[in-house]
Structure formats: structure tokens, C-alpha cells
Scaffold this active site. Structure first.
Site, PDB file in Angstrom:
ATOM      1  N   LYS A  35       0.833  -1.200   0.000  1.00 16.92           N
ATOM      2  CA  LYS A  35       0.000   0.000   0.000  1.00 16.92           C
ATOM      3  C   LYS A  35       0.865   1.247   0.000  1.00 16.92           C
ATOM      4  O   LYS A  35       2.010   1.221   0.450  1.00 16.92           O
ATOM      5  CB  LYS A  35      -0.955   0.013   1.194  1.00 16.92           C
ATOM      6  CG  LYS A  35      -0.277   0.074   2.546  1.00 16.92           C
ATOM      7  CD  LYS A  35      -1.282   0.117   3.665  1.00 16.92           C
ATOM      8  CE  LYS A  35      -0.611   0.221   5.028  1.00 16.92           C
ATOM      9  NZ  LYS A  35       0.160   1.466   5.213  1.00 16.92           N
ATOM     10  N   LYS A  94       0.992  -0.358   9.807  1.00 15.32           N
ATOM     11  CA  LYS A  94       2.106   0.211   9.054  1.00 15.32           C
ATOM     12  C   LYS A  94       1.892   1.709   8.799  1.00 15.32           C
ATOM     13  O   LYS A  94       0.760   2.198   8.812  1.00 15.32           O
ATOM     14  CB  LYS A  94       2.268  -0.514   7.718  1.00 15.32           C
ATOM     15  CG  LYS A  94       2.647  -1.975   7.881  1.00 15.32           C
ATOM     16  CD  LYS A  94       4.106  -2.100   8.332  1.00 15.32           C
ATOM     17  CE  LYS A  94       4.465  -3.546   8.603  1.00 15.32           C
ATOM     18  NZ  LYS A  94       3.940  -4.059   9.859  1.00 15.32           N
ATOM     19  N   ASP A  95       3.013   2.408   8.520  1.00  9.68           N
ATOM     20  CA  ASP A  95       2.972   3.837   8.263  1.00  9.68           C
ATOM     21  C   ASP A  95       2.014   4.169   7.124  1.00  9.68           C
ATOM     22  O   ASP A  95       1.807   3.374   6.205  1.00  9.68           O
ATOM     23  CB  ASP A  95       4.365   4.353   7.877  1.00  9.68           C
ATOM     24  CG  ASP A  95       5.389   4.087   8.963  1.00  9.68           C
ATOM     25  OD1 ASP A  95       5.832   5.056   9.584  1.00  9.68           O
ATOM     26  OD2 ASP A  95       5.739   2.917   9.178  1.00  9.68           O
ATOM     27  N   LYS A  96       1.477   5.406   7.159  1.00  7.56           N
ATOM     28  CA  LYS A  96       0.608   5.860   6.078  1.00  7.56           C
ATOM     29  C   LYS A  96       1.432   6.435   4.933  1.00  7.56           C
ATOM     30  O   LYS A  96       1.360   5.974   3.807  1.00  7.56           O
ATOM     31  CB  LYS A  96      -0.385   6.913   6.577  1.00  7.56           C
ATOM     32  CG  LYS A  96      -1.258   7.467   5.452  1.00  7.56           C
ATOM     33  CD  LYS A  96      -2.253   8.509   5.944  1.00  7.56           C
ATOM     34  CE  LYS A  96      -3.099   9.026   4.776  1.00  7.56           C
ATOM     35  NZ  LYS A  96      -4.079  10.054   5.215  1.00  7.56           N
TER      36      LYS A  96
END
Length: 662
Positions: free
Chosen positions: A271, A300-302
Site C-alpha cells: 500500500k 504500518k505507516d501511512k
């Protein structure tokens, strides 16, 4: 991010920017233990020039990031499993006991290979008492997958490991590789899966193999011979094994598949510029399932490109493949689709690999040094040697949002349900459908109207609004609203508050005591006794131990607040009590019964180390030099690569390296 919080190391650092684009921050989840994603019919891995031949289809690194792992200490195909199972055994048994088990396995194989029947030393091995049934089941499964030639038995609460005589007998009939794969197939118990032995033109030999399997496993398995084409393109015969249909009416064995109606599909989610829960919302809406049907091992990080394993329930691999092109338009790609046996769980994460680019490199304003390259080298070496403060990172709290997740968590702990709902629906300062719907709801409390305004992928918000529309925006209605979203999402907010308190406690601890381990600090006991409780493993440092410098700062832990933890018996413990009183939680039991939330607490190391750290200055390799305290930031960038343990944050590690907040 962590304003005025303490640092561990003393170098000056440097300035720079991160996450200029998602491609500057790539996060790859390190491989999931294979026994959690068993699949006898998984797709074969795509071949790339970078991929080592032993890499399985469950590798979660992007193609150009594949890395080989050190070989197993024992020889033989059954001991050359991936690193996942070894890490599972380390976590279940503790590393010392796990190493003893591996040595027992090696010794047993040596005895077998020499043709002996074994002796007292290699006959069996005790893992000691394992009182929890769930832990015993996990151990049974992990050991069988790592060492197919071993069996585990339970005597009372004690677990015993010994050689599998059936394995040894089959080794006399077929190759060891075939034997190992057969027993892994047998243990996985995947519905409709089959296993085939190598082509065998000797009818009498095939008959012996048929008889062996029917004699040992006839109630569970059935066999038949069928025609195949061998490596010489000549017709030959092979034995195929499959599970008898009636065996699927039984309850699953520990670690095996659930009953017939249960369907799990595993995949790797790539993503970009999306939150994990937002991505799940898109997937759930498109597939027609609930967000709670997805499982994963961590958030998880954006603002990054991230790769992580997921498992979805009630969706076939074929259906997941169908939506691939639609998901690409949302910033997602789906890789490695294959059948699985069970969900993943939060906390099963082995770690993360990071590839990060830092741009706009400069000195700090208070730094008069002319050599920025030296500053960077000093910072890297310092943190690689000493580690960094193990703070929770900004994504834990909703960085940049008007209301952060810890504020909602505090309201839930105080059982202020209406306040928690209104904090949840506080909009950002933007004009878009999601924030317009939130704004409308806060102004009107019209849950039905707000529900109609929200996009389909905002699943959490819709779940909450449906309950509020039915039960009303009052204490009871808001309580029912919170109960309407999955438990993992409810407790996420409470954990965010607990994380905020931990961060503040860690900073306070370092400010008053520095890196010296003092009386009253908490450290984990070095004794490897799996039968004792978590609190019994935590040791309070004594005055003589402080004087003798018995412990290092790397061994010190701080509690995450909860109902079943102990606090340091020095100034840090007093700080915790005063801080909770400030938030009106001095009497909090850390159980929110109306929301079915139970927060026992845990312990987190105050310092963590970075692994496999490497870096380079890209512009300098092309002859561009750093001069006069300035840098041509459009041409020079710092590339950093490293691995971190689960629940460690790359932005926190970078903060320690650079000595700046982001």
C-alpha cells in the site's frame, strides 16, 4: 513528534526531511513464521534473478529486497526450514531452551544416521511444565513444523519431545526430503490438499509404501497410484495421498484447519499513502466482508510504501485476484495470494525492514562544524553502538490530526462514552466528504444523515453511526456504538493512551537517572522458567546490584499501564501514580466492562538496538561535495537501510540519529 523528550546518545546530529514522497520510506514486514501460513497448494514463487532458490512464496520482501538467511546448524532438508519457525520457538520457549531443543534434534539425527537405535541421552527431551493449553498447542505445532522427525507428548503439564519412529520407518522406504514433506502435509491437514511421492516404477516397492501409509494413517488418509510423466518424459507411476472425506467432520487438531466452512486466503498487501485500517476498509467494501474478517500482525505507516502479510476469511484466492486492478487505483497492490489455515494475530510480527531516504541535509543551527559527512558518520556509529530510546512513534497517536487517538483512549478509560464518540468524529480542517460528514454529525447529532454522507470504505465510522442511529447519542447509545466496532479497534485507542504514558515515563526516567541502572529499576529476570507469570520475571534492582553495576540500560524495562503490572520502586514509580491521577485514573482498574476491554499491561524495554544498519550519500558518489556548512540538497540525499524488532518505530530511530523531531 516527541517534543523535549530525552535522547540516549550525545552526538550533535543533523537536519533533514523524510517522507518527501512515499517512495522515500519503504517498509517491508520480515517473513511471517511459515507454520502460521501453511499451504500445501500455494502458488510457486515468481522467479527473479535476485531471489535465492530456497526463498518460499511466503517471502514478504519486494523482489529487489530479497535476502538469504543463515543456514540451520544441522544438516538435512527437514532442518533447513526458513527462519520463521526458529523465531517462533525462541519466543515460545526462550532462546536458551530453544537452542537445547535444536541440539537434541541434531543429536538424535546423528544417532539415526549412524544406524543406532538411540540411547538415554537422545531418547527424549523435556521442555518442562507448560500449564497453558493454548501454549502447548502452539508448541506442538511449531515443533512439528520445524522438526518433522520429532513428536511431542504431554504428561500432565509437562511436554516431552522424542523421535518420531514413523518418520524414521518411512525414511527407509523413500527419500528423507519426501518423508519430511509428507509429515508436514500430514500435520497441516489442509482440506482437499494432496501429496505425491516421487515417480516410482517398482510396483512391489509402491505396494510397501501403500501398506505403510494405510497401516499407520489409514483412518485419516487414503492412497492411490496414478500415471505421471517423469523427468525423462517417460510414463511412470506415482503414489498420491489425500485425506479421507470423513476426517473433515472432526474438529481440527491443534494448529490444523478449522471445519469445512472456514476459508482463509493469505496475501501480501502493498500500500502507498494509506493507513492499514483504511486499506482494510477499501478491501472489505469491495469483497463484501467485514473489516474484522481481515487479520494482520501490525499497523504500518501511512506516508510510505509498505509490504505486509494479511489473511482474509471467507474469500477465495480467485476472488481476491479479481479485485486486483480496482485496488491499484486506491494505492494498493495484492501479491502472493494463496490458501491459508488460520488468521494472523497482532503481535506475531518478527520485525520490519526499512529503506529510507533523508533529503535537504543541513547542520543544526547551533552546530559550527564544516564537515556534515563527519556528523552523519558519527551519528550512525553512535546509534548503531548504543541504540535508541524505544519511544512509540507518531503514527501510534494519529500524527497531525486535530484529535489524537490517545485522547479517545483516555475518554474510554474514564467511561465517558459520549465524549469519546464526539472526539472520534472530530473533523480535520479540510473540505471533503468524510470530514463534511463528521462536521455535520457533531452539529446535528443526526446519525442517519451523516451515515448517508460517508463513503463506503469508512467502515468504522459507519458501524458506529448505525448503532447511534438505532440507540441514540447518549451514554447507553454511545456504549452500544463502541461495541458495534471490532474489539481490536476499540482497544487500539486505549493502547494509544497507554503508549503515550509510557513515552512520558521513559523520557522522565532518562532525565533523572540517565543511562545508569539504579535501585528500584525493573529488569527482566535472566532465568528461563516458562511456568512463572510475567510479573515474576520482572526483577527490582537492589542497592548492592546498583553498586556492582550488575545491569545495563538495555535490560531496563518500564511498564505499560494496566491492572496486572508492577511499577518501579524509585521516583519513576511515583511519577506513574501522579501522572495517572492527573488524568483522573488513580482509581482506574484498567477494565472497561461495558466495552469488554481488559488491559492487563506489559513491559517494554527502554532502549532498543538497530540491526543491519547501512547508509550512503547518493550525491557524494557522483562527485558532489559538502562545502562551507552547506549542501546542495537538490542533488545529495542520505539513504539508510536497517531492521527493527517488532513494535519499534523507524521515525524514533531517525530522531535519535538526527537529533530532531519530524
Amino acid at each position: 513528534m516527541l517534543p523535549s523528550f530525552s535522547y540516549l546518545t550525545g552526538h550533535l546530529g543533523f537536519r533533514g526531511t523524510i517522507k518527501n514522497s512515499p517512495a522515500d520510506f519503504v517498509v517491508t514486514e520480515i517473513e511471517v513464521p511459515k507454520h502460521l501460513l501453511r499451504d500445501a497448494q500455494a502458488e510457486p514463487p515468481q522467479k527473479t534473478s535476485e531471489a535465492p532458490p530456497e526463498q518460499s512464496s511466503q517471502c514478504l520482501r519486494p523482489p529487489k529486497k530479497l535476502r538469504t538467511e543463515p543456514p540451520s546448524p544441522c544438516n538435512g532438508p527437514e532442518l533447513n526450514s526458513g527462519p520463521g519457525e526458529a523465531s517462533v520457538l525462541d519466543s515460545l520457549l526462550g532462546k536458551p531452551m530453544s537452542e537445547l531443543l535444536s541440539q537434541f534434534a541434531c543429536d538424535l539425527k546423528d544417532v539415526w544416521d549412524s544406524g543406532n537405535n538411540g540411547d538415554a541421552r537422545t531418547g527424549e527431551f523435556s521442555l518442562g511444565p507448560v500449564p497453558e493449553k493454548k501454549n502447548r498447542a502452539d508448541l506442538h505445532s511449531a515443533i512439528r513444523q520445524e522438526f518433522p522427525f520429532l513428536v511431542t507428548v504431554t504428561k500432565g503439564n509437562e511436554m516431552i519431545v522424542k523421535g518420531n519412529s514413523d518418520y524414521r520407518e518411512l525414511c527407509q522406504l523413500v527419500t528423507e526430503k519426501e518423508t519430511s514433506n509428507f509429515f508436514k502435509f500430514l500435520d497441516a491437514k489442509i482440506e482437499n490438499s494432496t501429496f505425491s511421492f516421487e515417480p516410482d516404477g517398482n510396483k512391489e516397492h509402491r505396494k510397501v509404501v501403500h501398506h505403510f501409509i494405510n497401516r499407520k494413517f489409514g483412518k485419516l488418509l487414503e492412497t492411490k497410484s496414478f500415471t505421471v510423466t517423469d523427468v525423462s518424459d517417460q510414463p511412470n507411476m506415482s503414489i498420491m495421498v489425500r485425506f479421507r472425506e470423513k476426517s473433515w467432520s472432526r474438529k481440527r487438531s491443534a494448529g490444523g484447519c478449522q471445519e469445512k466452512q472456514d476459508l482463509y486466503t493469505a496475501f501480501t498487501l502493498q500500500k502507498e499513502n494509506l493507513e492499514t485500517l483504511e486499506a482494510i476498509g477499501f478491501l472489505a467494501a469491495e469483497l463484501g466482508v467485514l473489516p474484522s474478517d481481515f487479520s494482520y500482525t501490525g499497523i504500518k505507516d501511512k506516508k510510505a510504501i509498505t509490504y505486509q502479510p494479511m489473511v482474509v476469511k471467507k474469500v477465495t484466492p480467485e476472488r481476491l485476484k479479481e479485485i486486483g486492478s480496482k485496488m491499484e487505483k486506491k494505492g494498493m497492490r495484492i501479491h502472493n495470494i494463496h490458501s491459508a489455515c488460520q488468521h494472523l494475530r497482532l503481535g506475531q510480527l518478527k520485525g520490519n525492514h526499512f529503506d529510507i531516504v533523508v533529503r535537504d541535509l543541513k547542520h543544526h543551527s547551533h552546530d559550527s562544524s564544516a564537515d556534515l559527512k563527519e556528523r552523519i558518520s558519527e551519528a550512525m556509529e553512535n546509534v548503531e553502538t548504543k541504540g535508541f530510546v524505544n519511544y512509540y512513534g507518531p503514527q501510534r497517536f494519529g500524527q497531525g490530526q486535530n484529535v489524537q487517538t490517545d485522547q479517545i483512549g483516555l475518554a474510554l478509560l474514564n467511561e465517558k462514552m459520549v465524549k469519546a464518540v464526539k472526539l472520534f468524529f472530530t473533523p480535520e480542517d479540510t473540505d471533503d466528504p468524510v470530514n463534511n460528514a463528521k462536521r455535520y454529525f457533531l452539529q446535528t447529532e443526526d446519525a442517519r444523515g451523516a451515515l448517508a454522507m460517508l463513503p463506503e470504505f469508512k467502515v468504522r465510522e459507519k458501524m458506529l453511526l448505525r448503532a447511534l442511529n438505532r440507540y441514540g447519542v447518549n451514554h447507553d447509545g454511545c456504549t452500544k456504538g463502541w461495541l458495534n466496532i471490532p474489539h481490536s479497534m476499540r482497544i487500539f485507542y486505549v493502547h494509544a493512551y497507554c503508549s503515550k504514558i509510557w513515552n512520558e515515563a521513559a523520557s522522565y526516567r532518562l532525565k533523572i537517572y540517565g543511562s545508569k541502572v539504579v535501585e528500584g529499576d525493573l529488569v527482566f529476570s535472566e532465568e528461563n522458567n516458562e511456568s512463572v507469570s510475567l510479573n515474576d520475571k520482572v526483577h527490582v534492582v537492589t542497592a548492592p546490584e546498583e553498586s556492582a553495576n550488575k545491569y545495563s540500560i538495555n535490560q531496563v524495562v518500564l511498564p505499560m499501564v494496566g491492572h496486572s503490572i508492577r511499577y518501579p520502586s524509585n521516583k519513576v514509580g511515583q511519577w506513574y501514580h501522579e501522572r495517572l491521577s492527573k488524568d483522573e485514573l488513580q482509581m482506574c482498574k484498567f477494565r472497561v466492562s461495558p466495552l469488554q476491554l481488559n488491559i492487563p499491561g506489559c513491559y517494554r524495554p527502554i532502549v532498543k538496538n538497530v540491526q543491519n544498519l547501512s547508509y550512503f550519500l547518493e550525491g557524494c558518489e557522483k562527485g558532489i561535495e559538502i562545502e562551507d556548512n552547506h549542501l546542495n540538497e537538490s542533488k545529495v540525499s542520505l539513504h539508510i537501510s536497517f531492521d527493527l524488532d517488532p513494535s519499534c518505530y523507524a521515525t524514533v530511530c531517525l530522531r535519535e540519529i538526527m537529533k530532531c523531531d519530524f
